[in-house]
Design an enzyme around this catalytic site. Structure first.
Site, short mmCIF file in Angstrom:
data_model
loop_
_atom_site.label_atom_id
_atom_site.label_comp_id
_atom_site.label_asym_id
_atom_site.label_seq_id
_atom_site.Cartn_x
_atom_site.Cartn_y
_atom_site.Cartn_z
N ASP A 428 0.55 -1.13 0.11
CA ASP A 428 0.53 0.07 0.00
C ASP A 428 0.76 1.53 0.16
O ASP A 428 2.44 0.89 0.46
CB ASP A 428 -1.04 0.01 1.39
N GLU A 431 2.66 5.21 -3.79
CA GLU A 431 2.49 5.66 -5.14
C GLU A 431 3.57 6.58 -5.36
O GLU A 431 4.35 7.20 -6.23
CB GLU A 431 1.41 6.41 -5.05
N ASP A 504 -9.35 3.66 -2.05
CA ASP A 504 -10.19 3.94 -1.66
C ASP A 504 -11.82 4.61 -2.09
O ASP A 504 -11.58 5.84 -2.08
CB ASP A 504 -9.54 5.01 -0.13
O1 MIG Z 1 -3.82 6.05 5.18
O2 MIG Z 1 -3.54 0.95 6.02
O3 MIG Z 1 -5.89 2.30 0.18
O4 MIG Z 1 -7.12 -0.08 1.85
O5 MIG Z 1 -6.42 0.25 4.52
C1 MIG Z 1 -3.93 4.69 4.58
C2 MIG Z 1 -4.87 1.86 5.59
C3 MIG Z 1 -3.90 3.48 4.33
C4 MIG Z 1 -4.94 2.71 2.56
C5 MIG Z 1 -5.48 1.77 1.67
C6 MIG Z 1 -6.60 1.60 2.23
C7 MIG Z 1 -6.21 0.59 3.94
C8 MIG Z 1 -5.47 1.72 5.36
N1 MIG Z 1 -4.22 2.64 3.86
#
Ligand code: MIG
Length: 817
Positions: A428, A431, A504
């Site tokens: 995650d 980016e 999200d």
């Molecule tokens: O700043 O890990 O898109 O699926 O649950 C948020 C917590 C970080 C973003 C992800 C989401 C995940 C969440 N993450």
């Protein structure tokens, strides 16, 4: 379960910089760019041939036209005559096909010709165009390629402006949350953490600088392989022009010939790779949450699934399983004995998938930080200071995944978690996302596999290289077991290393619809293994929205429920018994369809066929079909049109050519027409193509739960000849690479009162069941006799009237009269 503080922090991250909403810059033709004089190619003064490369020049600038295959031609521009290093993270080594090509010259043009494409370069103004061998032009420059010196870094902004034909429609582009046809839109590629994104918000998480144009029924593709911030304008600014440009790097693009959209997609896959073949459990139903903790909650959720007999293959642990959000650690207070928990879950048929982020906590006592620091694996700024930013763990540094040594190191870090029994990994925030400032500053330096560059060049591939490091590390750690990975950020080619989800989203009906668009678009953009957060990440769905989304989920290549921490519970039973019953029925449907779904994943892996196929892709010769967005095929045999509105009692669905069986009643509809289908809550428009032989598993609580005694094959009658393909193997090893698999090809033919099924099998895998139970659906005649390989087999009847026969699974020929 909820933790509102996190959401507040997350919200703060949606800064003006990262959120551009629906801004179309209609009054600003040079979107985001300063006014600088553009330089254009002049007349062609000559060319040099070097094998399959033709380099044309206007005296100073050079343009390389390279024949990649009979259907793919690459064009590059060197404004000062010097090409940049020929290196790409997206494009894989091309198999050396022997193809023939030549060049012809006439008064006005040069023509580089392959067996299927002619690339014409006009001498006078250097315009480049592409046509088929009959001379039908599909894609042509509107203006000569051009560039401007970029005052920020001394390189170039590079531009290509093509003609847009009046009837032309545009597909592809990755995860854009817009209508399927991109005509009239501008898009920007700059991977961004876009919490609660909106319809038409751009950019989002992924960069796929690839589009498909369709004009007069014929399709072609353009892949602009440039990792800098890129822009595309699809006849938005000028109705007769399509442009793409970049804030750096080389003007380098591939023209990919069709004429079918399917050809373009397959050829794009041949260039950038296909998806790895996932372990079969990865295509079951997955349950996720931000976050399930402590251990007791994880165990409770898991046992609840089994108690209620709702199938589920995987349960996810989001960031809270870590010790202070330090990657590769466990919070021992919440999870005192992770190995024990994971092995108990596993004994109960659950795989455990955990999250790993790129941000590494700055902490001298944390081994990952120390190793990364001592080896200089973290990204540094232009002045050599470490790039630092705040993410979940607090102050963090970030590995430079564009350095091969860093990737290898990163891959080894998973060892502990793999030894603990973790079966899949979720990358995650890659980016990359940084609280407050959005992402890294431009001056951050990257190794870029030796072709060094700043963050301007590496930003869009950072996430891809992270998940690549993850995947390649796991390949070594799991040995002969297939890894499963999922990533949020991506660039073209990421399919070789990972599945993706759309980030999200929001629990609204609009977002359910956006998801239907995004997954179709991802699928024609090379990222077939994709899914949405079923039910919506932020906000609170009601039972109806959740259930309709679950129905769409059955036909999402990646099927996972996920949600933010401060929202209501999202387990299939959380909305009350009525909704639970419907969700259970649909999750069971996913499990019945598993052998079919697995086969379409094989077709993606092996042949580059997209998993979701918009109607546009199926029937591109009818203009109206290019604009249909809600019905799509899931593989080649199932057509669905998810219900996207509350209280909807019926839906009008277009059915492509052929006969279609409404799955829930076996009522038959003729294709090439719109039909109106009632949509009670426990059904959805879902059709099986006539002539299909559809394999079906018995319902299982997880992949591999039961020994399959006999595989069910549903034969859907339709006149004529029809081909169906099946695939099977161990389900989780790499033995298929040594031909330990079984590809099955069924040919069903029917005419009047006779039908016939032929089977061809290829590969070394031996199925664990001996029989097929073949169900005869929609046969228009009374079946009197079935002969399998010369032997008469009895026709059996179920209480409900269904007719079936039991035959050996390796039959060659069955006749039905
Ligand atoms: O700043 O890990 O898109 O699926 O649950 C948020 C917590 C970080 C973003 C992800 C989401 C995940 C969440 N993450």
């Amino acid at each position: 379960m909820g933790d509102i503080k996190k959401e507040e922090i997350a919200l703060e991250r949606v800064t003006e910089e990262s959120f551009e909403g629906d801004i179309q810059h209609v009054n600003n033709p040079v979107l985001d760019l300063p006014e600088i004089e553009k330089k254009y190619l002049r007349s062609v003064t000559g060319y040099v041939k070097d094998g399959n490369n033709f380099v044309f020049t206007d005296g100073k600038a050079q343009v390389e036209v390279k024949v990649v295959t009979d259907d793919v031609i690459r064009v590059r521009l060197a404004p000062q005559g010097a090409f940049l290093d020929d290196f790409s993270y997206a494009v894989i080594e091309q198999e050396k096909h022997t193809h023939s090509y030549d060049i012809r010259e006439d008064d006005k043009n040069f023509h580089v010709k392959t067996n299927n494409v002619i690339c014409t370069i006009a001498k006078k103004d250097f315009l480049v165009s592409f046509s088929d061998i009959n001379g039908k032009t599909l894609n042509a420059d509107h203006a000569p390629m051009h560039w401007e010196e970029n005052p920020d870094f001394g390189g170039y902004y590079v531009y290509c402006t093509k003609k847009a034909y009046e009837d032309e429609v545009f597909f592809g582009g990755g995860d854009k949350a817009s209508n399927l046809n991109l005509r009239g839109r501008r898009i920007k590629n700059w991977n961004s953490d876009t919490y609660s994104f909106a319809f038409n918000q751009d950019p989002l998480y992924k960069t796929i600088p690839f589009y498909i144009g369709v004009t007069q029924g014929d399709a072609y593709g353009i892949f602009f392989d440039n990792t800098f911030k890129t822009f595309f304008d699809f006849a938005a600014e000028h109705q007769d022009q399509t442009s793409f440009w970049s804030e750096g790097g080389e003007l380098q693009y591939y023209y990919i010939h069709g004429p079918q959209i399917m050809d373009v997609v397959q050829r794009y896959h041949a260039l950038t790779g296909t998806h790895f073949l996932p372990p079969m459990w990865a295509i079951g139903y997955h349950q996720c949450r931000w976050s399930y903790y402590p251990e007791k909650m994880v165990r409770d959720v898991a046992s609840e699934f089994r108690k209620r007999e709702i199938p589920c293959d995987a349960i996810y642990l989001d960031i809270d399983y870590m010790e202070g959000y330090r990657c590769f650690t466990w919070n021992k207070q919440y999870f005192p004995d992770p190995r024990k928990m994971i092995s108990d879950l596993s004994a109960n048929g659950f795989k455990t998938v955990v999250m790993i982020d790129p941000g590494i906590k700055v902490d001298e006592n944390y081994w990952v930080f120390k190793e990364g620091h001592d080896n200089k694996y973290f990204c540094r700024r232009g002045d050599d200071y470490f790039m630092e930013g705040f993410v979940w763990p607090g102050r963090c540094q970030f590995p430079d995944y564009t350095n091969p040594d860093v990737r290898t190191w990163w891959g080894t870090l998973y060892k502990g978690l793999v030894d603990d029994g973790v079966a899949g990994f979720w990358n995650d925030m890659n980016e990359p996302a940084v609280f407050g400032r959005g992402t890294f500053p431009d001056d951050v330096r990257h190794n870029y596999d030796g072709y060094r560059g700043s963050h301007r060049k590496a930003h869009n591939i950072y996430g891809m290289q992270m998940v690549r490091a993850t995947y390649e590390g796991l390949l070594k750690l799991y040995k002969n077991k297939r890894p499963f990975t999922i990533t949020r950020a991506a660039y073209s080619g990421t399919q070789r290393y990972s599945s993706v989800w759309t980030g999200d989203n929001i629990a609204t009906w609009e977002h359910l619809r956006i998801g239907v668009l995004q997954l179709q678009r991802l699928s024609v953009s090379g990222l077939s293994f994709c899914g949405t957060d079923i039910g919506g990440f932020t906000g609170n769905p009601d039972g109806e929205l959740y259930t309709r989304w679950m129905q769409f989920g059955v036909f999402s290549p990646f099927m996972r429920v996920h949600s933010a921490g401060d929202t209501r519970d999202r387990e299939p039973w959380s909305f009350g018994p009525e909704w639970e019953a419907i969700c259970k029925k649909f999750i069971e449907l996913r499990y019945r369809l598993l052998p079919y779904i697995y086969s379409i994943f094989w077709q993606q892996h092996k042949y580059g066929l997209p998993i979701l196929r918009p109607v546009a892709l199926l029937e591109q010769h009818v203009y109206k079909n290019l604009l249909r967005e809600e019905e799509f095929a899931f593989g080649d045999k199932i057509l669905v049109s998810p219900v996207l509105n509350p209280g909807q009692m019926s839906k009008v669905v277009y059915l492509p050519k052929g006969e279609w069986f409404y799955y829930f009643t076996n009522e038959v509809f003729k294709g090439e027409e719109e039909v109106s289908i009632p949509t009670p809550l426990d059904q959805m428009p879902m059709f099986i193509k006539g002539g299909t032989i559809l394999p079906e598993y018995p319902v299982m609580q997880y992949v591999g739960e039961k020994k399959i005694e006999a595989l069910k094959l549903n034969v859907y009658y339709s006149e004529g000849e029809h081909h169906s393909y099946g695939y099977t193997d161990h389900g989780d090893t790499f033995a298929f690479e040594q031909n330990v698999y079984l590809e099955k090809h069924f040919i069903f033919t029917a005419e009047g009162n006779k039908a016939k099924i032929l089977q061809q099998r290829d590969g070394l895998f031996t199925e664990r069941y001996d029989d097929y139970n073949i169900y005869l659906i929609g046969f228009p005649f009374e079946v009197n006799q079935v002969i399998a390989d010369g032997i008469v087999v009895p026709v059996l009847s179920k209480e409900n009237g269904e007719k079936y026969v039991v035959v050996d699974n390796d039959f060659k020929k069955i006749t039905i009269e």
